[in-house]
Design an enzyme around this catalytic site. Structure first.
Site, mmCIF file in Angstrom:
data_model
loop_
_atom_site.group_PDB
_atom_site.id
_atom_site.type_symbol
_atom_site.label_atom_id
_atom_site.label_comp_id
_atom_site.label_asym_id
_atom_site.label_seq_id
_atom_site.Cartn_x
_atom_site.Cartn_y
_atom_site.Cartn_z
ATOM 1 N N VAL A 202 0.870 -1.180 0.000
ATOM 2 C CA VAL A 202 0.000 0.000 0.000
ATOM 3 C C VAL A 202 0.911 1.236 0.000
ATOM 4 O O VAL A 202 1.731 1.375 0.902
ATOM 5 C CB VAL A 202 -0.865 0.041 1.288
ATOM 6 C CG1 VAL A 202 -1.734 1.295 1.307
ATOM 7 C CG2 VAL A 202 -1.726 -1.213 1.423
ATOM 8 N N HIS A 203 0.812 2.085 -1.016
ATOM 9 C CA HIS A 203 1.604 3.313 -0.967
ATOM 10 C C HIS A 203 0.966 4.505 -1.655
ATOM 11 O O HIS A 203 1.521 5.598 -1.637
ATOM 12 C CB HIS A 203 3.009 3.080 -1.538
ATOM 13 C CG HIS A 203 3.050 3.023 -3.031
ATOM 14 N ND1 HIS A 203 2.707 1.903 -3.741
ATOM 15 C CD2 HIS A 203 3.377 3.957 -3.956
ATOM 16 C CE1 HIS A 203 2.831 2.145 -5.037
ATOM 17 N NE2 HIS A 203 3.230 3.381 -5.203
ATOM 18 N N ARG A 204 -0.209 4.341 -2.274
ATOM 19 C CA ARG A 204 -0.859 5.466 -2.960
ATOM 20 C C ARG A 204 -1.304 6.513 -1.955
ATOM 21 O O ARG A 204 -1.912 6.155 -0.923
ATOM 22 C CB ARG A 204 -2.120 5.003 -3.686
ATOM 23 C CG ARG A 204 -1.867 4.134 -4.837
ATOM 24 C CD ARG A 204 -1.561 4.906 -6.098
ATOM 25 N NE ARG A 204 -0.845 3.984 -6.968
ATOM 26 C CZ ARG A 204 0.204 4.298 -7.707
ATOM 27 N NH1 ARG A 204 0.660 5.515 -7.711
ATOM 28 N NH2 ARG A 204 0.794 3.390 -8.435
#
Ligand code: UD1
Length: 357
Positions: A202-204
């Site tokens: 998860v990095h957005r």
């Protein structure tokens, strides 16, 4: 002939590895690293394990707001272009390093080649979408992974210099498979068994910079039937700290630092399913025939959804949990639609014939 290649973020190191080798067999390559990613495990480790040449320049721009980060790159890249006068600038994907490189080159009338052209999520709130559209519109050679990408460009009136080449990430992952099988001990290191875990990233900003969404995703992971291996991107780590989220409240999640490529490939090979908001990981899951639940509402890799291997669940925890149980164990038609691992060969042939004209 001098080709100046620009990279800066983790996925670009992976994409440039197969092509950079082919370029160097044929002509001079100048490799510029913008320094957008700079942590040892976000940058250096990829250069060493993928055998990428040491960058000729590292601009060390680091992190910052988009305008500032992109502006610094633009100024520095322009200086190098003026000094080195390359015959072509090669850019990859859709990051701020991509747009900085293409903008600098276009103003100096240097031909631009874009690897991974024509991708669209049609979501302009994503910075990557802006970077893609603008880069495609100033590029002279556009290397599209699929026919969908070609059609996307056609809709915008971009038809000159457009080629279907397949995707260089297929080349990279096929080359990494035997190495990952032989060299990586990651499963033992983090104490998971093959086929008994899910792999997540998860990095957005839409997920990490919104506390509600991040908590919803973590909640979903904590309720899944198998443990979730979750290498944490630095941006996500910062959000977790800012929101004072306690990782020990999620015993079903195995948190790790960002991992080297061969370890990620190894984890992919042995996973049941992938959960991610990354574009690259959606595609890598598909290439290795792993079902994927995407933690976004749109995707630029629509073939993965059309073939049934990928479902968009956003950050809604109920939806995530339901889609994981729907897709776990999926095995449908698989056309390996991103190519057969020869994208770098196809691209280099096109570049050579461009210079013969
Ligand atoms: C960038 C790309 C994204 C790509 C991703 C891959 C843009 C607009 N986005 O997003 O498309 O999917 O790379 O990872 O270019 N940080 C560190 N160390 C690092 C790098 C980043 O601590 O080595 C932290 C910093 O706090 C930084 C944040 O992560 O502010 C975000 O980094 P940034 O390069 O701005 O964008 P990414 O989210 O990594």
């Amino acid at each position: 002939t001098i080709i100046l290649s620009i990279v800066g973020a983790r996925p670009q190191f992976i994409k440039c590895a197969p092509l950079s080798k082919k370029i160097r067999e044929w002509c001079t390559e100048i490799l510029v690293h913008t320094g957008q990613h700079y942590d040892e495990n976000m940058s250096d480790v990829f250069f060493s394990e993928l055998g990428i040449s040491h960058p000729d320049y590292n601009l060390q721009v680091g992190s910052g707001p988009h305008g500032e980060q992109t502006g610094k790159m633009l100024a520095e890249i322009e200086k190098i272009l003026l000094e080195k006068k390359p015959d072509m600038v090669l850019v990859y994907g859709d990051t701020n390093s991509t747009i900085a490189g293409s903008l600098a080159a276009s103003k100096l009338h240097i031909p631009i080649a874009h690897v991974e052209a024509g991708l669209r999520s049609y979501d302009r709130r994503m910075p990557e979408e802006i970077n893609r559209v603008l880069t495609d519109h100033v590029s002279d050679l556009l290397f599209c992974p699929t026919q969908t990408a070609v059609l996307n460009l056609e809709k915008e009136g971009v038809t000159k210099g457009v080629f279907i080449t397949g995707d260089v990430m297929v080349d990279a992952i096929f080359q990494a498979l035997p190495i990952a099988r032989k060299m990586s001990n990651i499963l033992a290191d983090i104490r998971v068994s093959a086929n008994e875990y899910y792999l997540a990233t998860v990095h957005r900003p839409s997920n990490t910079d919104d506390k509600y969404n991040l908590l919803s995703i973590l909640q979903a992971f904590s309720e899944l039937a198998y443990p979730v291996v979750f290498p944490i991107h630095p941006r996500t780590r910062k959000s977790i700290e800012n929101y004072r989220i306690s990782l020990s409240a999620y015993p079903n999640i195995i948190f790790t630092d960002p991992l080297p490529y061969v370890d990620m490939v190894r984890l992919l090979i042995d996973s049941r399913l992938v959960l991610t908001d990354s574009g690259g990981l959606q595609k890598e899951a598909y290439i290795l025939k792993k079902p994927c639940v995407t933690l976004r509402d749109t995707t630029e890799w629509i073939e993965t959804v059309e073939e049934g291997w990928n479902i968009l669940a956003g950050a809604d925890n109920v939806k995530i949990i339901n889609e994981v149980s729907t897709l776990d164990g999926y095995s449908g038609v698989h056309r390996q639609c991103y190519g057969d691992g020869t994208a770098a060969d196809n691209i280099i042939k096109i570049i050579k014939s461009y210079f013969k004209k």
